[in-house]
Design a protein around this motif. Structure first.
Motif, PDB file in Angstrom:
ATOM      1  N   LEU A 160      37.944  61.692  81.719  1.00 50.77           N
ATOM      2  CA  LEU A 160      37.735  62.477  82.941  1.00 50.77           C
ATOM      3  C   LEU A 160      37.563  61.636  84.205  1.00 50.77           C
ATOM      4  CD1 LEU A 160      35.433  65.404  81.692  1.00 50.77           C
ATOM      5  CD2 LEU A 160      37.905  65.227  81.596  1.00 50.77           C
ATOM      6  N   TRP A 188      39.609  63.066  86.906  1.00 49.51           N
ATOM      7  CA  TRP A 188      39.038  64.277  87.501  1.00 49.51           C
ATOM      8  C   TRP A 188      38.000  63.917  88.571  1.00 49.51           C
ATOM      9  CZ3 TRP A 188      33.797  65.692  86.990  1.00 49.51           C
ATOM     10  CH2 TRP A 188      33.472  66.903  87.599  1.00 49.51           C
ATOM     11  N   PRO A 213      40.812  62.915  94.954  1.00 46.26           N
ATOM     12  CA  PRO A 213      40.317  63.381  96.254  1.00 46.26           C
ATOM     13  C   PRO A 213      40.676  64.837  96.539  1.00 46.26           C
ATOM     14  CG  PRO A 213      41.751  61.446  96.494  1.00 46.26           C
ATOM     15  CD  PRO A 213      41.899  61.945  95.098  1.00 46.26           C
ATOM     16  N   LEU A 239      30.221  62.879  82.771  1.00 48.38           N
ATOM     17  CA  LEU A 239      31.283  63.604  83.467  1.00 48.38           C
ATOM     18  C   LEU A 239      31.516  64.971  82.840  1.00 48.38           C
ATOM     19  CD1 LEU A 239      33.883  60.807  84.221  1.00 48.38           C
ATOM     20  CD2 LEU A 239      32.397  61.969  85.812  1.00 48.38           C
ATOM     21  N   LEU A 272      29.046  67.235  84.360  1.00 51.35           N
ATOM     22  CA  LEU A 272      29.392  67.512  85.762  1.00 51.35           C
ATOM     23  C   LEU A 272      30.601  68.439  85.858  1.00 51.35           C
ATOM     24  CD1 LEU A 272      29.062  64.085  87.623  1.00 51.35           C
ATOM     25  CD2 LEU A 272      27.539  66.036  87.795  1.00 51.35           C
ATOM     26  N   ILE A 286      33.257  72.734  91.901  1.00 48.06           N
ATOM     27  CA  ILE A 286      33.358  71.758  92.989  1.00 48.06           C
ATOM     28  C   ILE A 286      33.291  72.525  94.312  1.00 48.06           C
ATOM     29  CG2 ILE A 286      34.831  70.042  94.081  1.00 48.06           C
ATOM     30  CD1 ILE A 286      35.932  69.428  91.272  1.00 48.06           C
ATOM     31  N   PHE A 300      33.748  71.518  97.338  1.00 54.67           N
ATOM     32  CA  PHE A 300      34.621  71.052  98.423  1.00 54.67           C
ATOM     33  C   PHE A 300      36.053  71.339  97.963  1.00 54.67           C
ATOM     34  CE2 PHE A 300      36.780  67.752 100.990  1.00 54.67           C
ATOM     35  CZ  PHE A 300      36.270  68.072 102.228  1.00 54.67           C
ATOM     36  N   PRO A 312      36.663  62.524 100.696  1.00 60.47           N
ATOM     37  CA  PRO A 312      36.527  63.729  99.868  1.00 60.47           C
ATOM     38  C   PRO A 312      35.967  63.423  98.472  1.00 60.47           C
ATOM     39  CG  PRO A 312      38.843  63.149 100.131  1.00 60.47           C
ATOM     40  CD  PRO A 312      38.065  62.295 101.077  1.00 60.47           C
ATOM     41  N   ILE A 313      36.230  62.201  97.965  1.00 61.77           N
ATOM     42  CA  ILE A 313      35.700  61.829  96.654  1.00 61.77           C
ATOM     43  C   ILE A 313      34.176  61.760  96.731  1.00 61.77           C
ATOM     44  CG2 ILE A 313      35.850  60.143  94.784  1.00 61.77           C
ATOM     45  CD1 ILE A 313      38.457  59.137  95.997  1.00 61.77           C
ATOM     46  N   LYS A 337      32.683  65.319  97.167  1.00 69.76           N
ATOM     47  CA  LYS A 337      32.751  66.013  95.887  1.00 69.76           C
ATOM     48  C   LYS A 337      31.631  65.558  94.954  1.00 69.76           C
ATOM     49  CE  LYS A 337      36.154  65.578  92.165  1.00 69.76           C
ATOM     50  NZ  LYS A 337      37.589  65.311  91.971  1.00 69.76           N
ATOM     51  N   MET A 338      31.416  64.239  94.871  1.00 73.25           N
ATOM     52  CA  MET A 338      30.363  63.718  93.994  1.00 73.25           C
ATOM     53  C   MET A 338      28.976  64.142  94.464  1.00 73.25           C
ATOM     54  SD  MET A 338      31.671  59.849  93.266  1.00 73.25           S
ATOM     55  CE  MET A 338      33.192  59.517  92.387  1.00 73.25           C
ATOM     56  N   LEU A 385      28.495  67.826  93.712  1.00 73.72           N
ATOM     57  CA  LEU A 385      28.354  68.041  92.272  1.00 73.72           C
ATOM     58  C   LEU A 385      26.976  67.621  91.783  1.00 73.72           C
ATOM     59  CD1 LEU A 385      31.737  66.818  90.742  1.00 73.72           C
ATOM     60  CD2 LEU A 385      30.764  69.084  90.462  1.00 73.72           C
ATOM     61  N   PRO A 405      31.582  55.070  95.617  1.00 71.31           N
ATOM     62  CA  PRO A 405      32.201  56.081  94.752  1.00 71.31           C
ATOM     63  C   PRO A 405      32.722  55.514  93.438  1.00 71.31           C
ATOM     64  CG  PRO A 405      33.584  55.617  96.668  1.00 71.31           C
ATOM     65  CD  PRO A 405      32.282  54.930  96.892  1.00 71.31           C
ATOM     66  N   HIS A 432      31.156  53.590  91.437  1.00 70.63           N
ATOM     67  CA  HIS A 432      30.046  53.712  90.497  1.00 70.63           C
ATOM     68  C   HIS A 432      29.461  55.117  90.629  1.00 70.63           C
ATOM     69  CE1 HIS A 432      30.811  49.478  90.893  1.00 70.63           C
ATOM     70  NE2 HIS A 432      30.048  49.222  89.853  1.00 70.63           N
ATOM     71  N   TRP A 433      30.219  56.074  90.078  1.00 71.00           N
ATOM     72  CA  TRP A 433      29.894  57.490  90.301  1.00 71.00           C
ATOM     73  C   TRP A 433      28.541  57.884  89.705  1.00 71.00           C
ATOM     74  CZ3 TRP A 433      29.273  60.003  85.749  1.00 71.00           C
ATOM     75  CH2 TRP A 433      29.876  59.426  84.634  1.00 71.00           C
TER      76      TRP A 433
END
Lengths: 97, 312
Positions: free
Chosen positions: A45, A48, A52, B7, B10, B15, B17, B30-31, B34-35, B38, B193, B195-196
């Protein structure tokens, strides 16, 4: 998508419909296209979470096909894909081929 | 100890956005959004300073946001959100709201490091219960890559172009995370980002702490960094591994480095893929490259010492 004229826009440009940008299909921007190869996919994932444009939908913890209506073809998913035994599960091909 | 983030867990959440925003292909912002969205289990209200994220996420009567979101001018995202938060506290006191709502302001580095700094400083000092998130792409990318005070040493920008005399920006970037921590706020952190899990954990932690919080998140911009569209995550990872962008948090004045690279990579690994630094790889620019590396080494050394001060 038809734009509203100034009389139809809410006072103060207040937008009452959340997520209405979904009516704008950004997939037409794409010059290269990601292809998902299911047999190489380990369902990590990463594609996912790093997408962006939310162009990968996940159901019950498993990813499915790309949403080409929104995918802008940036290629982040293909670069970050760990694949299986060195074989990528996402490759980029030129759009329209 | 908070439970680890997966993940799978999550991916069960919506989401907030939406697709269809008009940010460039391969943009980091946007990444990050989004994170962040979330990560939260609370209902959120956001304010957005003018910048790429703001103009591209609500073009002409359409919005990508699925949470209440307010657009305002370049300099006052923090001031606007302070007002919203104050109204919420008042309504809660009057018994008109019973929900537990959290407030997040988003700003780019132009709207945070430069133009919005005084309103941000004010909001932090007044102690509003809000989280300010700066997505730092290192220049005014929205208006055409003008130099900001977050632009790294040696970067080529349209207002400080690299040429035969000047090697791009000759000044160091300012350390905003430290400036915010110097407000003695309960929580200030840096994230990336790439290292989410670290990012999500920091956002969750920040939202659970009452009072003003600040997070600085690196946001690659392939247009301004003159790189490929697919390398946003790779570059943010290299920024962390070269210690250009160390991941750390300062909680109640106590510094903690949350990720230490096993082997610190040389800064050229981060600079090389980016066209904005290409003039630094000409034969006569070695001294300048060394200066960049020295600055980063010094800063990393200092951060480790700060951490060591508190660990004993």
């Amino acid at each position: 998508m038809k734009l509203k004229n100034w009389k139809e826009v809410n006072p103060g440009s207040v937008i009452t419909e959340p997520g209405s940008s979904e009516k704008f299909k950004t997939g037409s921007w794409r010059s290269s296209k990601p292809i998902w190869i299911e047999e190489n996919c380990i369902q990590c994932l990463f594609c996912w979470i790093y997408c962006p444009d939310n162009a990968i939908k996940v159901k019950d913890g498993k990813r499915g096909e790309f949403d080409y209506e929104y995918c802008k073809g940036c290629g982040i998913c293909a670069l970050e894909c760990p694949g299986k035994k060195g074989n990528k599960a996402i490759i980029m091909v030129e759009e329209g081929k | 100890m908070a439970k680890p983030v997966t993940l799978k867990e999550l991916s069960k959440k919506e989401i907030l956005f939406a697709s269809g925003h008009r940010l460039c292909a391969g943009c980091g912002a946007p990444i990050i959004v989004k994170m962040v969205l979330l990560a939260s289990d609370y209902p959120l209200i956001a304010a957005n300073a003018t910048g790429c994220l703001e103009v591209s996420s609500c073009i002409s009567d359409y919005t990508a946001w699925k949470i209440p979101w307010i657009h305002n001018a370049f300099e006052n995202a923090a001031a606007t959100l302070s007002g919203v938060e104050t109204m919420y506290r008042s309504l809660k006191k009057q018994g008109k709201i019973d929900k537990d709502i959290k407030f997040i302001a988003f700003g780019g580095d132009g709207g945070t490091y430069d133009i919005g700094l005084q309103s941000l400083s004010g909001a932090m000092e007044r102690g509003h219960d809000m989280l300010y998130i700066c997505y730092d792409n290192g220049a005014y990318m929205n208006t055409g890559i003008q130099r900001s005070s977050a632009t790294p040493l040696g970067a080529d920008t349209t207002t400080r172009p690299a040429g035969s005399v000047v090697p791009g920006k000759t000044e160091q970037r300012k350390n905003l995370t430290k400036i915010m921590a110097a407000h003695n706020i309960p929580y200030a952190a840096q994230a990336s980002p790439s290292h989410w899990a670290d990012l999500v954990r920091k956002v969750r932690k920040a939202l659970d702490i009452p009072g003003p919080k600040f997070m600085n998140i690196i946001s690659p911009c392939n247009r301004g960094w003159r790189s490929r569209t697919d390398d946003a995550i790779m570059l943010s990872r290299l920024a962390v591994e070269t210690c250009y962008w160390p991941l750390y948090e300062i909680e109640n004045g106590v510094t903690k480095i949350t990720f230490k690279p096993r082997e610190k990579k040389p800064i050229i690994d981060f600079l090389k893929p980016q066209g904005r630094f290409k003039h630094l790889f000409k034969p006569d620019a070695e001294d300048f490259l060394k200066r960049i590396q020295d600055d980063i080494d010094k800063e990393w050394e200092r951060l480790q010492k700060e951490e060591a001060c508190f660990s004993s």
